[in-house]
Design a protein around this motif. Structure first.
Motif, PDB file in Angstrom:
ATOM      1  N   MET A  99      10.348  -4.918  15.342  1.00 42.82           N
ATOM      2  CA  MET A  99       9.722  -3.666  14.918  1.00 42.82           C
ATOM      3  C   MET A  99      10.697  -2.814  14.117  1.00 42.82           C
ATOM      4  SD  MET A  99       6.566  -2.588  15.586  1.00 42.82           S
ATOM      5  CE  MET A  99       6.773  -0.845  15.916  1.00 42.82           C
ATOM      6  N   ALA A 100      11.939  -2.734  14.568  1.00 45.55           N
ATOM      7  CA  ALA A 100      12.942  -1.914  13.885  1.00 45.55           C
ATOM      8  C   ALA A 100      13.169  -2.425  12.464  1.00 45.55           C
ATOM      9  CB  ALA A 100      14.250  -1.916  14.668  1.00 45.55           C
ATOM     10  N   ALA A 101      13.246  -3.750  12.314  1.00 46.20           N
ATOM     11  CA  ALA A 101      13.450  -4.331  10.987  1.00 46.20           C
ATOM     12  C   ALA A 101      12.238  -4.076  10.096  1.00 46.20           C
ATOM     13  CB  ALA A 101      13.708  -5.833  11.110  1.00 46.20           C
ATOM     14  N   LEU A 102      11.038  -4.214  10.660  1.00 42.95           N
ATOM     15  CA  LEU A 102       9.821  -3.964   9.886  1.00 42.95           C
ATOM     16  C   LEU A 102       9.693  -2.493   9.521  1.00 42.95           C
ATOM     17  CD1 LEU A 102       7.210  -6.194  11.776  1.00 42.95           C
ATOM     18  CD2 LEU A 102       8.114  -6.583   9.485  1.00 42.95           C
ATOM     19  N   ASP A 103      10.063  -1.617  10.446  1.00 39.98           N
ATOM     20  CA  ASP A 103       9.991  -0.171  10.176  1.00 39.98           C
ATOM     21  C   ASP A 103      10.869   0.213   9.000  1.00 39.98           C
ATOM     22  OD1 ASP A 103       8.170   0.386  12.149  1.00 39.98           O
ATOM     23  OD2 ASP A 103       9.645   1.030  13.625  1.00 39.98           O
ATOM     24  N   GLU A 104      12.073  -0.345   8.959  1.00 39.24           N
ATOM     25  CA  GLU A 104      13.001  -0.041   7.873  1.00 39.24           C
ATOM     26  C   GLU A 104      12.446  -0.520   6.532  1.00 39.24           C
ATOM     27  OE1 GLU A 104      17.684  -0.777   6.587  1.00 39.24           O
ATOM     28  OE2 GLU A 104      16.948  -1.476   8.532  1.00 39.24           O
ATOM     29  N   GLU A 105      11.919  -1.754   6.525  1.00 40.24           N
ATOM     30  CA  GLU A 105      11.348  -2.288   5.287  1.00 40.24           C
ATOM     31  C   GLU A 105      10.104  -1.508   4.872  1.00 40.24           C
ATOM     32  OE1 GLU A 105       9.746  -6.513   3.364  1.00 40.24           O
ATOM     33  OE2 GLU A 105      10.329  -6.424   5.484  1.00 40.24           O
ATOM     34  N   PHE A 106       9.269  -1.168   5.866  1.00 39.16           N
ATOM     35  CA  PHE A 106       8.041  -0.428   5.570  1.00 39.16           C
ATOM     36  C   PHE A 106       8.361   0.951   5.004  1.00 39.16           C
ATOM     37  CE2 PHE A 106       4.625   2.509   6.718  1.00 39.16           C
ATOM     38  CZ  PHE A 106       3.511   1.836   6.232  1.00 39.16           C
ATOM     39  N   THR A 107       9.360   1.625   5.592  1.00 35.59           N
ATOM     40  CA  THR A 107       9.733   2.958   5.115  1.00 35.59           C
ATOM     41  C   THR A 107      10.192   2.912   3.663  1.00 35.59           C
ATOM     42  OG1 THR A 107      10.340   3.713   7.335  1.00 35.59           O
ATOM     43  CG2 THR A 107      11.284   4.912   5.469  1.00 35.59           C
ATOM     44  N   ASP A 108      11.044   1.927   3.330  1.00 33.33           N
ATOM     45  CA  ASP A 108      11.531   1.806   1.958  1.00 33.33           C
ATOM     46  C   ASP A 108      10.370   1.573   0.986  1.00 33.33           C
ATOM     47  OD1 ASP A 108      14.134   2.212   2.671  1.00 33.33           O
ATOM     48  OD2 ASP A 108      14.681   0.095   2.721  1.00 33.33           O
ATOM     49  N   LEU A 109       9.445   0.686   1.372  1.00 32.11           N
ATOM     50  CA  LEU A 109       8.296   0.400   0.507  1.00 32.11           C
ATOM     51  C   LEU A 109       7.353   1.602   0.418  1.00 32.11           C
ATOM     52  CD1 LEU A 109       7.550  -3.261   1.634  1.00 32.11           C
ATOM     53  CD2 LEU A 109       8.338  -2.542  -0.626  1.00 32.11           C
ATOM     54  N   HIS A 110       7.125   2.267   1.557  1.00 29.79           N
ATOM     55  CA  HIS A 110       6.245   3.433   1.594  1.00 29.79           C
ATOM     56  C   HIS A 110       6.787   4.542   0.693  1.00 29.79           C
ATOM     57  CE1 HIS A 110       3.936   6.513   4.316  1.00 29.79           C
ATOM     58  NE2 HIS A 110       3.469   6.473   3.083  1.00 29.79           N
ATOM     59  N   LEU A 111       8.095   4.759   0.756  1.00 29.22           N
ATOM     60  CA  LEU A 111       8.718   5.797  -0.072  1.00 29.22           C
ATOM     61  C   LEU A 111       8.642   5.462  -1.555  1.00 29.22           C
ATOM     62  CD1 LEU A 111      11.921   6.599   2.032  1.00 29.22           C
ATOM     63  CD2 LEU A 111       9.955   8.093   1.700  1.00 29.22           C
ATOM     64  N   SER A 112       8.469   4.184  -1.880  1.00 29.92           N
ATOM     65  CA  SER A 112       8.424   3.760  -3.277  1.00 29.92           C
ATOM     66  C   SER A 112       7.034   3.861  -3.891  1.00 29.92           C
ATOM     67  CB  SER A 112       8.915   2.307  -3.400  1.00 29.92           C
ATOM     68  OG  SER A 112      10.258   2.204  -2.991  1.00 29.92           O
ATOM     69  N   ILE A 113       6.013   4.065  -3.078  1.00 35.80           N
ATOM     70  CA  ILE A 113       4.653   4.187  -3.603  1.00 35.80           C
ATOM     71  C   ILE A 113       4.509   5.554  -4.270  1.00 35.80           C
ATOM     72  CG2 ILE A 113       2.186   4.239  -3.021  1.00 35.80           C
ATOM     73  CD1 ILE A 113       2.847   2.480  -0.600  1.00 35.80           C
ATOM     74  N   PRO A 114       4.049   5.605  -5.521  1.00 37.21           N
ATOM     75  CA  PRO A 114       3.937   6.889  -6.222  1.00 37.21           C
ATOM     76  C   PRO A 114       2.817   7.754  -5.673  1.00 37.21           C
ATOM     77  CG  PRO A 114       2.951   5.158  -7.530  1.00 37.21           C
ATOM     78  CD  PRO A 114       3.609   4.481  -6.360  1.00 37.21           C
ATOM     79  N   ASN A 115       2.825   9.000  -6.085  1.00 39.71           N
ATOM     80  CA  ASN A 115       1.838   9.974  -5.636  1.00 39.71           C
ATOM     81  C   ASN A 115       0.449   9.667  -6.204  1.00 39.71           C
ATOM     82  OD1 ASN A 115       0.766  12.222  -4.407  1.00 39.71           O
ATOM     83  ND2 ASN A 115       2.084  13.700  -5.454  1.00 39.71           N
ATOM     84  N   ILE A 116      -0.560  10.181  -5.522  1.00 39.48           N
ATOM     85  CA  ILE A 116      -1.933  10.070  -5.991  1.00 39.48           C
ATOM     86  C   ILE A 116      -2.122  11.009  -7.180  1.00 39.48           C
ATOM     87  CG2 ILE A 116      -4.359  10.265  -5.353  1.00 39.48           C
ATOM     88  CD1 ILE A 116      -2.766   8.088  -3.837  1.00 39.48           C
ATOM     89  N   LEU A 117      -2.675  10.495  -8.269  1.00 40.97           N
ATOM     90  CA  LEU A 117      -2.876  11.312  -9.464  1.00 40.97           C
ATOM     91  C   LEU A 117      -4.109  12.190  -9.331  1.00 40.97           C
ATOM     92  CD1 LEU A 117      -2.165   8.604 -12.185  1.00 40.97           C
ATOM     93  CD2 LEU A 117      -0.740  10.605 -11.706  1.00 40.97           C
ATOM     94  N   HIS A 118      -4.019  13.419  -9.850  1.00 40.23           N
ATOM     95  CA  HIS A 118      -5.178  14.297  -9.885  1.00 40.23           C
ATOM     96  C   HIS A 118      -6.202  13.741 -10.871  1.00 40.23           C
ATOM     97  CE1 HIS A 118      -7.447  18.060 -10.854  1.00 40.23           C
ATOM     98  NE2 HIS A 118      -7.335  18.200  -9.542  1.00 40.23           N
TER      99      HIS A 118
END
Length: 419
Positions: A91-110
């Motif tokens: 879980m810890a390894a997946l959390d770290e990878e998920f956080t990095d990927l999640h932070l890389s997703i751009p914002n929703i455009l208006h």
């Protein structure tokens, strides 16, 4: 970061978002979804094992109280604990990878952001003023400044390297006047509170506004101390309320700050290498707002108007451009660029970028507000804009207010600050 609900419920929508932003190669959304599903499965399994371990631990206690042998149950519990630890490590390894990927997703455009592939698809919304007429061929600020002795690029390079510069006399005085004028305008007439904060910040601050982890190489970092030089006072100002819950009655909060800004400009090789347009260090007055979600796009219009007002007072012709989907920064939901006319360079140059980040930065920095008594905290919306970049404002004044003899006329709005 975006609401994680998008990952669970609308991966296909996120894929379309990446396509619209021309960022399909930036994030592996299928991997994001796979990690999310595996994490949730591991949580369920871990909870089941913990429940079983707790139940068996009670049985062990009961057996021991009766003087019965509990070795077999104890071995079973030990095995369960080992499995739970393995799940935890995974879980810890997946959390770290998920956080990095999640932070890389751009914002929703208006919805009002136009689709486009690059800056040529940006849309001019409005313009103000007229291009100045000259009886001579106007010079670009870098030639004008060197010839008059107020800009010294050679010694700037000697002191620090390429894309550094030195002001002398009028240039130094006028930029100081520009900054004071802008701060007074924003605080006395536009309702902002002036702040002065650090030019060096920690990684949490850079992550909170979206610079880290994805764009780490674009900024100056002090590895020994785990600190970075700010690329803009947006980082300092937005993170003032990191990890805090604000009262709705305090919103909107409007703050402004003058700072030096530091950027590697690694992705701009060969672009605007002369003059003050694209340099590694410059001064800027920043505008930041913390607002309730329902009002944020109205607040964006007002913030943009506040930045425009500086150019109006200086009587500099400009236009406002709505950035297309591919040209909008990853953290922004909607952005207006204000471009000032530079007669010596014979083109428009961006002098301010005004953005609504909706809840993207607030989620990263954990900035929330309480809508009302007894209500749960919610993420607020953050906005920011340059009000304005001081070096580019100086360059614009030099080019627009030059005389045939190479002198620079002081704009009326700056005269009280130049005396």
């Amino acid at each position: 970061m975006i609401d994680p609900a998008y990952i669970k419920q609308d991966i296909e929508g996120l894929k379309k978002l990446l396509e619209k932003r021309s960022m399909t190669a930036a994030v592996d959304l299928d991997r994001v979804k796979t990690i999310d599903e595996e994490r949730r499965a591991l949580i369920l399994k871990s909870d089941e094992l913990r429940e079983k371990r707790n139940r068996l631990s009670k049985e062990i206690g009961q057996k021991k109280s009766k003087g019965e042998n509990a070795d077999e149950l104890m071995a079973h519990v030990q095995g369960l604990s080992g499995e739970i630890k393995e799940y935890g490590d995974r879980m810890a390894a997946l959390d770290e990878e998920f956080t990095d990927l999640h932070l890389s997703i751009p914002n929703i455009l208006h919805e009002s952001v136009p689709a486009g592939k690059n800056e040529t698809d940006n849309v001019v919304i409005r313009a103000w003023g007229d291009k100045p007429a000259f009886s001579f061929t106007p010079k670009p600020h870098y030639d004008l400044g060197v010839e008059s002795g107020i800009l010294d690029f050679e010694r700037g390079v000697k002191l620090a390297g390429a894309r550094f510069y030195l002001y002398r006399g009028l240039a130094a005085q006028m930029e100081r006047a520009i900054i004071n004028f802008m701060l007074d305008l924003h605080t006395r007439e536009h309702g902002y509170t002036e702040v002065f904060g650090p030019f060096i910040v920690n990684d949490e601050s850079m992550t909170g506004t979206g610079q880290y982890p994805k764009f780490r190489d674009e900024y100056y970092r002090i590895e020994r101390d785990g600190l970075s030089l700010i690329p803009t006072a947006e980082v300092t100002l937005t993170n003032i309320y990191r990890d805090e819950i604000l009262d709705a009655s305090s919103l909107p909060i409007k703050v402004t700050m003058q700072s030096a800004c530091f950027r590697r400009e690694a992705g701009a090789a060969g672009k605007d290498t002369r003059g003050l347009i694209r340099v590694h260090q410059f001064q800027k007055v920043e505008l930041v707002k913390f607002v309730e979600p329902e009002t944020s796009f109205d607040e964006l219009e007002m913030l943009t108007a506040d930045a425009e007002d500086v150019l109006k007072r200086l009587n500099l012709h400009y236009r406002v451009v709505l950035l297309c989907s591919a040209d909008t920064s990853a953290s922004s939901s909607k952005t207006y660029d204000i471009e000032v006319w530079m007669p010596g360079m014979n083109r428009y140059v961006e002098i301010s970028s005004c953005s609504n980040f909706i809840d993207y930065q607030a989620r990263r920095a954990k900035i929330r507000y309480r809508p009302g008594q007894g209500r749960k905290p919610e993420y607020l919306h953050t906005l920011n804009g340059s009000g304005l970049a001081a070096g580019r404002t100086l360059a614009a004044i030099m080019e627009n207010y030059q005389t045939e003899k190479g002198e620079i006329i002081t704009p009326q709005a700056l005269k009280p600050y130049m005396e």
